[in-house]
Motif scaffolding. Sequence first.
Motif, short mmCIF file in Angstrom:
data_model
loop_
_atom_site.label_atom_id
_atom_site.label_comp_id
_atom_site.label_asym_id
_atom_site.label_seq_id
_atom_site.Cartn_x
_atom_site.Cartn_y
_atom_site.Cartn_z
N ASP A 154 0.84 -1.19 0.00
CA ASP A 154 0.00 0.00 0.00
C ASP A 154 0.88 1.24 0.00
OD1 ASP A 154 0.90 0.35 2.60
OD2 ASP A 154 -1.04 0.04 3.54
N GLU A 181 -2.55 4.55 4.55
CA GLU A 181 -2.77 3.23 5.14
C GLU A 181 -3.91 2.49 4.45
OE1 GLU A 181 -0.73 5.86 7.94
OE2 GLU A 181 -2.63 6.03 6.86
N GLY A 182 -3.63 1.27 4.03
CA GLY A 182 -4.66 0.44 3.43
C GLY A 182 -5.11 0.87 2.05
N ASP A 209 -7.81 -2.25 2.03
CA ASP A 209 -8.10 -2.86 3.32
C ASP A 209 -8.80 -1.82 4.18
OD1 ASP A 209 -7.94 -3.78 6.00
OD2 ASP A 209 -6.15 -4.97 5.55
N THR A 240 1.55 3.30 2.26
CA THR A 240 2.37 3.47 3.45
C THR A 240 3.81 3.07 3.18
OG1 THR A 240 0.43 2.90 4.78
CG2 THR A 240 2.55 2.93 5.91
N GLU A 264 -14.50 -0.71 1.40
CA GLU A 264 -13.40 -1.49 0.83
C GLU A 264 -13.72 -1.88 -0.61
OE1 GLU A 264 -11.61 -5.79 1.89
OE2 GLU A 264 -11.30 -4.25 3.43
N ALA A 300 -10.02 -2.02 7.15
CA ALA A 300 -9.56 -2.00 8.54
C ALA A 300 -8.31 -1.16 8.69
CB ALA A 300 -9.32 -3.42 9.03
N ARG A 301 -7.34 -1.36 7.79
CA ARG A 301 -6.12 -0.56 7.86
C ARG A 301 -6.40 0.89 7.54
NH1 ARG A 301 -0.71 -1.57 5.47
NH2 ARG A 301 -0.24 -0.28 7.25
N ALA A 302 -7.27 1.12 6.56
CA ALA A 302 -7.58 2.50 6.18
C ALA A 302 -8.45 3.20 7.21
CB ALA A 302 -8.29 2.50 4.82
N GLY A 303 -9.12 2.40 8.06
CA GLY A 303 -9.99 2.98 9.08
C GLY A 303 -11.21 3.65 8.49
N THR A 355 -9.22 1.54 -2.23
CA THR A 355 -9.20 1.08 -0.84
C THR A 355 -8.97 -0.43 -0.83
OG1 THR A 355 -10.73 2.82 -0.18
CG2 THR A 355 -10.42 1.00 1.36
#
Length: 402
Positions: free
Chosen positions: A315, A330-331, A343, A317, A352, A345-348, A341
């Motif tokens: 990703d 992130e994600g 993930d 990051t 997805e 969860a990682r992207a918050g 997108t």
Amino acid sequence: METSPRSAGFSPARLDRITAHLERHYIEPGKIAGCQLLVARHGIPAYFRSFGFMDRERRRPMRDDTIFRIYSMTKPITSVALMQLFEEARFMLNDPVARYLPSWEHQRVWVSGDGDEMETKAPNRPVSFRHVLSHTAGLTYGATNHPVDKAYRRLGIQRGPGETLDTFVEKLGRAPLRYEPGERWMYSFATDVCGALVERISGRRLDAYFRERIFEPLGMTDTAFFVPPEKQERFAANYQRQPDKTLKLIDDPETSSYLREPSFLSGGGGLVGTTRDYLRFCEMLRRGGELDGARIISSRTLELMTRSHLPGGQDLTSLAIGAFSETANEGVGFGLGFAVTLDAARAGTLGEGDYYWGGAASTIFWVDPREDLVCIFMTQLMPSGTFNFRGQLKNLIYSAID
């Protein structure tokens, strides 16, 4: 625009929380002059509302047909245009762009040093079409004090008056690359290069190509590189948030440079348009490349574009250089003209599998294939990272799906 939240699968009461949120937190305290939001699902408009002023100084209310500077929301349009030529077998993704840009034949990669002391090397691989479509080409926006960005300024690489796509890419070909092509990600002039490639390959000016191959087939009647006189009264003002949290007018719609045809047709950020027009573009994407009988791009090509092309499945990051972008890292992956997108969860965040981008004046859009959803938010506030409109609207919209 007529809306039907229940037909689109939304709770009307929950969806209407958007109205209270935008009015209470942004319009009433004057954090933005005005805005517009459209939400559609299964092709059915569920929410469309205009708030505040399009021109605060003249007390002009936001109109449903207001024309906005969409800045980097130009990028997905340019990317689709270039991939139309990919479908015609005019290039392969891994072909070097120097095939059409001869001044890029002898590029070098920055290693160390500055100015006359700069050390460079030959790249491990040439810059390819995939690289410029995915912002992994080694280009920058020339806006920092890094030695490569200083070289951009010495060469006069800019997108202002008097510049053309031809002079721009010729200068850019003489600048050192910031990193090895394909090994990192950096938001950059890459999509302006994509626009130049559309011109070189098609033999058409970028504005004419857009009009003939995308805007006219989709009925995007208000999208262009400038605002003609007969539409000026619909053009919004642009504002900047000051350190004291007040708004400063930075582009007056009565005197804006957007009222004149530009010499530089920026595929990376030059278009103006309406929410309705951008909905036509997004609906074409949602439907797999076709709308109302007009096939703009194939579903297979669009699927390729909206997959992440970052190496090793990483990703942003892991790969992004610099903080300037229209997305968090992130994600999140990046395809050919769109962030993706990977993930939630990682992207918050919710959504997805969606793909999206935004513009410098805080405009945003996303298309979510899983929920069959399109969202477009328009305002005119710089810089774009001032407020997390995308995250807040996602929470409100997805939680209203019944």
